[in-house]
Motif scaffolding. Structure first.
Motif, PDB file in Angstrom:
ATOM      1  N   ALA A  99      24.426  32.670 -94.646  1.00  0.00           N
ATOM      2  CA  ALA A  99      25.987  32.574 -95.253  1.00  0.00           C
ATOM      3  C   ALA A  99      26.894  34.093 -94.973  1.00  0.00           C
ATOM      4  CB  ALA A  99      25.791  32.956 -96.334  1.00  0.00           C
ATOM      5  N   GLY A 100      27.419  33.488 -93.740  1.00  0.00           N
ATOM      6  CA  GLY A 100      28.698  34.247 -93.381  1.00  0.00           C
ATOM      7  C   GLY A 100      27.894  35.401 -91.663  1.00  0.00           C
ATOM      8  N   LEU A 149      22.480  41.043 -95.557  1.00  0.00           N
ATOM      9  CA  LEU A 149      22.438  42.506 -95.971  1.00  0.00           C
ATOM     10  C   LEU A 149      23.383  42.989 -95.844  1.00  0.00           C
ATOM     11  CD1 LEU A 149      20.166  42.933 -98.434  1.00  0.00           C
ATOM     12  CD2 LEU A 149      19.102  44.280 -96.296  1.00  0.00           C
ATOM     13  N   ARG A 150      23.562  43.828 -95.524  1.00  0.00           N
ATOM     14  CA  ARG A 150      24.813  44.826 -95.224  1.00  0.00           C
ATOM     15  C   ARG A 150      26.560  44.568 -96.084  1.00  0.00           C
ATOM     16  NH1 ARG A 150      24.206  47.885 -89.898  1.00  0.00           N
ATOM     17  NH2 ARG A 150      23.160  49.047 -90.060  1.00  0.00           N
ATOM     18  N   ARG A 151      26.882  43.112 -96.417  1.00  0.00           N
ATOM     19  CA  ARG A 151      27.609  42.376 -97.314  1.00  0.00           C
ATOM     20  C   ARG A 151      27.640  42.612 -98.329  1.00  0.00           C
ATOM     21  NH1 ARG A 151      28.403  37.547 -98.793  1.00  0.00           N
ATOM     22  NH2 ARG A 151      26.550  36.832 -97.609  1.00  0.00           N
ATOM     23  N   VAL A 152      26.000  41.987 -99.157  1.00  0.00           N
ATOM     24  CA  VAL A 152      26.293  41.701-100.249  1.00  0.00           C
ATOM     25  C   VAL A 152      25.763  43.311-100.719  1.00  0.00           C
ATOM     26  CG1 VAL A 152      25.116  39.262 -99.607  1.00  0.00           C
ATOM     27  CG2 VAL A 152      23.391  40.953-100.080  1.00  0.00           C
ATOM     28  N   LEU A 181      17.329  37.829-107.224  1.00  0.00           N
ATOM     29  CA  LEU A 181      18.336  38.316-107.528  1.00  0.00           C
ATOM     30  C   LEU A 181      19.477  38.498-108.665  1.00  0.00           C
ATOM     31  CD1 LEU A 181      18.815  39.518-104.205  1.00  0.00           C
ATOM     32  CD2 LEU A 181      17.963  40.905-105.093  1.00  0.00           C
ATOM     33  N   GLU A 182      20.130  38.557-108.927  1.00  0.00           N
ATOM     34  CA  GLU A 182      21.176  37.975-109.998  1.00  0.00           C
ATOM     35  C   GLU A 182      22.433  37.714-109.150  1.00  0.00           C
ATOM     36  OE1 GLU A 182      21.952  39.825-114.057  1.00  0.00           O
ATOM     37  OE2 GLU A 182      23.256  40.935-112.818  1.00  0.00           O
ATOM     38  N   GLY A 183      22.933  36.275-109.497  1.00  0.00           N
ATOM     39  CA  GLY A 183      23.974  35.791-109.495  1.00  0.00           C
ATOM     40  C   GLY A 183      23.545  35.630-107.452  1.00  0.00           C
ATOM     41  N   ASP A 184      22.568  35.349-106.968  1.00  0.00           N
ATOM     42  CA  ASP A 184      22.366  34.320-105.768  1.00  0.00           C
ATOM     43  C   ASP A 184      22.788  35.183-105.348  1.00  0.00           C
ATOM     44  OD1 ASP A 184      20.058  32.985-106.861  1.00  0.00           O
ATOM     45  OD2 ASP A 184      21.337  31.424-107.755  1.00  0.00           O
ATOM     46  N   PRO A 185      22.975  36.096-105.360  1.00  0.00           N
ATOM     47  CA  PRO A 185      24.488  37.100-103.722  1.00  0.00           C
ATOM     48  C   PRO A 185      23.710  36.783-101.841  1.00  0.00           C
ATOM     49  CG  PRO A 185      22.970  38.604-104.205  1.00  0.00           C
ATOM     50  CD  PRO A 185      22.341  37.413-105.384  1.00  0.00           C
ATOM     51  N   LEU A 186      22.558  36.697-101.955  1.00  0.00           N
ATOM     52  CA  LEU A 186      22.400  36.294-100.773  1.00  0.00           C
ATOM     53  C   LEU A 186      21.258  35.051-100.206  1.00  0.00           C
ATOM     54  CD1 LEU A 186      21.739  38.130 -97.891  1.00  0.00           C
ATOM     55  CD2 LEU A 186      19.459  38.689 -98.703  1.00  0.00           C
ATOM     56  N   THR A 187      22.735  34.499 -99.581  1.00  0.00           N
ATOM     57  CA  THR A 187      21.550  32.769 -99.413  1.00  0.00           C
ATOM     58  C   THR A 187      21.561  32.678 -97.680  1.00  0.00           C
ATOM     59  OG1 THR A 187      24.025  32.011 -99.388  1.00  0.00           O
ATOM     60  CG2 THR A 187      22.668  32.350-101.309  1.00  0.00           C
TER      61      THR A 187
END
Length: 332
Positions: free
Chosen positions: A151-152, A211-214, A260-266
């Motif tokens: 993502a992103g 990873l850096r983004r999240v 991970l809480e909220g699934d920030p990395l997809t």
């Protein structure tokens, strides 16, 4: 030194990937070997074709001129090889070349394909770089590829390559030492890992950027080290690092896999092939077998199964993949 088609392929690969390291992986070479080959090519031509920068390799004006002549030659040779391979396939039976980034669904996919097409010579090529696999589809070196898009960090889609979505949004989990305080939690927050050293493989397209983004969005800036994920697993078990991982990853001794809480990395899981009439025969069945293999692996993983049953609906859509539009060519 006389330039050969393999040298022209090397130049095109460096230009397309923007990196000697990534081009070497695409070509099945070591980086030092490709660097030496590039130096010899430049010596033979009498000028620099790429400037070496911290972020990769940039084509020089001379390089653009050489590539303008090289690309049609490489394209013609690719077409010749494809025609010859097709003729050989018709004479001896059939063949199916598939590619994939690292996934535990691949063995089940292969098993199903070989059961479905017992007379087909099915071979696989794995690569850490989804962009490299997509380019191999365009170059007729693969028929089908299973890739992921962070993502992103959009992938580069070559002209004539069609993508279908298998899983629109797969969460990425984290693997951490089983003695880590956060390993006692069913779901881990990024802030719980703020003081840990993270390990990521920068050769996997988009993963370092994602990873850096999240981490930045979570307001943390942990120490980062780089390496392949096989090495990362050993270092996690030794208590040295934590690392992002696929939700289907198996916890090795000394490690724990947690969402991970909220699934920030997809990531988005997709299958690729050549578009339209150029697609290989039986492609719908090939896609269906991959969906079945992925579903089997997903439900066999304790952490991922627990995540799935918490969703609404509880199971991601594993029907035949949704077809995406064929992209407009991007100027080189």
């Amino acid at each position: 030194m006389e330039l050969e088609v393999r040298h022209l392929r090397a130049l095109c690969a460096i230009a397309d990937t923007g990196s000697v390291r990534k081009a070497a992986r695409l070509l099945g070479m070591t980086q030092p070997s490709l660097t030496t080959q590039l130096q010899r090519i430049e010596n033979a031509i009498g000028g620099e074709l790429f400037t070496r920068e911290r972020t990769g390799s940039r084509v020089t004006p001379l390089g653009r001129s050489v590539l303008g002549r090289a690309r049609p030659i490489v394209a013609e040779m690719n077409a010749l090889i494809e025609e010859a391979r097709s003729a050989a396939g018709r004479a001896t039976g059939s063949r199916l070349w598939i590619g994939s980034t690292n996934s535990r669904a691949v063995p089940g996919w292969l098993r199903r394909l070989r059961a479905r097409f017992p007379d087909v010579d099915t071979t696989i090529r794995t690569d850490a770089s989804p962009n490299s696999l997509l380019q191999m589809i365009a170059d007729h070196q693969l028929d089908v590829a299973f890739v992921h898009e962070v993502a992103g960090a959009p992938l580069r889609i070559p002209e004539g390559v069609e993508l279908r979505v298998l899983v629109p949004r797969e969460p990425q989990f984290v693997v951490l030492p089983d003695v880590h305080p956060a390993a006692r939690l069913p779901v881990v927050r990024l802030v719980d890992l703020a003081h840990d050293q993270w390990m990521v493989d920068p050769s996997v397209d988009g993963e370092l950027t994602g990873l850096r983004r999240v981490l930045a969005a979570a307001g943390i800036n942990p120490r980062m080290v780089y390496g392949d994920y096989m090495t990362a697993a050993d270092l996690v078990a030794a208590g040295e690092v934590v690392s992002p991982c696929q939700p289907t990853a198996r916890a090795r001794p000394g490690t724990a896999v947690r969402p991970l809480e909220g699934d920030p990395l997809t990531v988005r899981l997709m299958v690729a092939c050549r578009a339209g009439a150029a697609a290989p025969p039986g492609i719908e069945a090939v896609f269906g077998d991959l969906a079945a293999a992925y579903r089997e692996v997903a439900w066999s993983c304790t952490a991922y199964r627990a995540w799935l049953v918490r969703q609404d609906p509880p199971l991601p859509p594993f029907q035949l993949p949704e077809r995406l539009p064929v992209p407009v060519p991007v100027p080189q």
